[in-house]
Motif scaffolding. Structure first.
Motif, PDB file in Angstrom:
ATOM      1  N   PHE A   1       0.842  -1.187   0.000  1.00  0.00           N
ATOM      2  CA  PHE A   1       0.000   0.000   0.000  1.00  0.00           C
ATOM      3  C   PHE A   1       0.882   1.245   0.000  1.00  0.00           C
ATOM      4  CE2 PHE A   1      -3.723  -2.430   1.051  1.00  0.00           C
ATOM      5  CZ  PHE A   1      -4.802  -1.603   0.774  1.00  0.00           C
TER       6      PHE A   1
ATOM      7  N   VAL B   1       1.053   4.762   1.329  1.00  0.00           N
ATOM      8  CA  VAL B   1       0.409   5.509   2.409  1.00  0.00           C
ATOM      9  C   VAL B   1       0.825   6.974   2.318  1.00  0.00           C
ATOM     10  CG1 VAL B   1       0.101   5.724   4.905  1.00  0.00           C
ATOM     11  CG2 VAL B   1       0.445   3.461   3.870  1.00  0.00           C
TER      12      VAL B   1
ATOM     13  N   GLU C   1     -12.847   2.218   0.707  1.00  0.00           N
ATOM     14  CA  GLU C   1     -13.139   2.232   2.139  1.00  0.00           C
ATOM     15  C   GLU C   1     -12.730   3.562   2.760  1.00  0.00           C
ATOM     16  OE1 GLU C   1     -12.105  -0.364   6.199  1.00  0.00           O
ATOM     17  OE2 GLU C   1     -11.034  -0.764   4.322  1.00  0.00           O
TER      18      GLU C   1
ATOM     19  N   PHE D   1      -8.887   7.580   7.612  1.00  0.00           N
ATOM     20  CA  PHE D   1      -8.188   7.094   6.425  1.00  0.00           C
ATOM     21  C   PHE D   1      -9.164   6.780   5.305  1.00  0.00           C
ATOM     22  CE2 PHE D   1      -9.094   3.257   8.863  1.00  0.00           C
ATOM     23  CZ  PHE D   1      -9.558   2.370   7.903  1.00  0.00           C
ATOM     24  N   TYR D   2      -8.686   7.003   4.079  1.00  0.00           N
ATOM     25  CA  TYR D   2      -9.421   6.667   2.860  1.00  0.00           C
ATOM     26  C   TYR D   2      -8.556   5.705   2.048  1.00  0.00           C
ATOM     27  CZ  TYR D   2     -11.381  11.275   4.090  1.00  0.00           C
ATOM     28  OH  TYR D   2     -11.911  12.345   4.756  1.00  0.00           O
ATOM     29  N   GLN D   3      -9.178   4.716   1.432  1.00  0.00           N
ATOM     30  CA  GLN D   3      -8.443   3.776   0.595  1.00  0.00           C
ATOM     31  C   GLN D   3      -8.998   3.790  -0.825  1.00  0.00           C
ATOM     32  OE1 GLN D   3      -6.806   0.671   3.976  1.00  0.00           O
ATOM     33  NE2 GLN D   3      -8.189  -0.115   2.425  1.00  0.00           N
TER      34      GLN D   3
ATOM     35  N   ARG E   1      -2.787   0.355  -4.924  1.00  0.00           N
ATOM     36  CA  ARG E   1      -3.667   0.855  -3.870  1.00  0.00           C
ATOM     37  C   ARG E   1      -2.977   1.973  -3.089  1.00  0.00           C
ATOM     38  NH1 ARG E   1      -8.075  -2.512  -2.797  1.00  0.00           N
ATOM     39  NH2 ARG E   1      -7.982  -4.566  -3.799  1.00  0.00           N
TER      40      ARG E   1
ATOM     41  N   ARG F   1      -3.535   4.513   0.527  1.00  0.00           N
ATOM     42  CA  ARG F   1      -4.271   4.855   1.755  1.00  0.00           C
ATOM     43  C   ARG F   1      -3.908   6.288   2.132  1.00  0.00           C
ATOM     44  NH1 ARG F   1      -2.269   1.314   5.163  1.00  0.00           N
ATOM     45  NH2 ARG F   1      -3.874  -0.247   4.723  1.00  0.00           N
TER      46      ARG F   1
ATOM     47  N   LYS G   1      -4.186   9.187   4.847  1.00  0.00           N
ATOM     48  CA  LYS G   1      -4.429   9.311   6.285  1.00  0.00           C
ATOM     49  C   LYS G   1      -4.369  10.777   6.709  1.00  0.00           C
ATOM     50  CE  LYS G   1      -1.847   6.647   8.779  1.00  0.00           C
ATOM     51  NZ  LYS G   1      -0.699   5.874   9.289  1.00  0.00           N
TER      52      LYS G   1
END
Length: 263
Positions: A58, A60, A85, A101-103, A112, A114, A116
């Motif tokens: 991921f 981030v 999500e 957080f958004y994914q 992907r 994330r 934050k």
């Protein structure tokens, strides 16, 4: 020998910590030299990136809460067009706030990300529904379960708990004393113990269904009439039938109110 009732119940403690448990830490890798490097450079041209790393494949990105809408729009333009999500983590005890957080998913490149950010207690967060419509229910859940207020949401109301529920169940400070305690929790906190005989205990059985009950989660036989707009049907739907409990009678959704404090 100490009696069992004298022993300290761990569930009664807020923010209980097990001194024998240590949370595992996953390795964090630098973005430079990874497949995310070009995306990071593009995002940094638009907003301030506080931190960025790769963890378990991921990407981030940590940002300021004021930049959440702009950050997600930028990432959407870069190909991360699928919202998967959004949620929150309670850090009230440690940092007086919540990590949101958004994914997102880039289907073309199978990547992907994330995103934050941190929101302090009683601070507000902008809605991202204008960028991703799928965030609608996730933001309502964040509000319902954690109490984080989302500014600009088209219909910010509880999504899992009843409209008149007090408190937010995903907070670590929420009581965990079992069904024996929980069946009187709302009555005691809102009205007082003297109203137990008037109101009666709450229905705590998740498998219970009553086709005449319009108050609880299973509203059998109270579907929207065919062809009638959803909003109009919900405004007419009644919470309680005639002869129901004393303090709720013929109450409609239009008259629902979220309680802001205990008595």
């Amino acid at each position: 020998m100490r009696k069992y009732s004298d022993k300290k119940n761990a569930q009664l403690q807020n923010y209980y910590k097990d001194r024998f448990y240590h949370a595992p830490h996953t390795a964090k890798q630098a973005v430079e030299g990874s497949v995310f490097a070009e995306f990071l450079a593009a995002v940094q041209d638009e907003i301030t990136v506080m931190n960025s790393f790769v963890e378990l494949d991921f990407w981030v990105v940590e940002i300021q809460k004021e930049d959440n809408v702009k950050a997600l729009q930028c990432l959407k333009n870069l190909g991360f067009q699928v919202f998967t999500e959004a949620s929150a983590i309670d850090f009230v005890a440690q940092k007086q706030g919540f990590e949101i957080f958004y994914q997102l998913l880039n289907l073309e490149k199978k990547l992907r990300v994330r995103v934050k950010t941190f929101v302090g207690v009683k601070e507000r967060l902008k809605s991202v529904v204008s960028v991703f419509k799928g965030a609608n229910w996730s933001e309502r859940e964040i509000y319902d379960m954690f109490g984080v207020f989302i500014v600009g949401h088209p219909n910010l109301k509880r999504i899992l708990m009843p409209d008149d529920w007090f408190g937010h169940p995903f907070l670590k400070s929420y009581p965990l004393q079992g069904d024996e305690f929980a069946r009187w929790y709302e009555i005691d906190k809102i009205f007082g113990k003297e109203y137990r005989s008037v109101v009666g205990e709450e229905q705590r059985d998740p498998g219970f269904a009553d086709d005449k009950d319009t108050l609880n989660f299973a509203r059998l036989y109270h579907e929207n009439p065919k062809g009638e707009p959803r909003s109009r049907a919900f405004s007419k739907q009644e919470y309680q039938e005639e002869g129901g409990v004393a303090f709720v009678k013929r109450a409609t959704r239009d008259g629902a109110k979220i309680l802001e404090k205990r008595r």
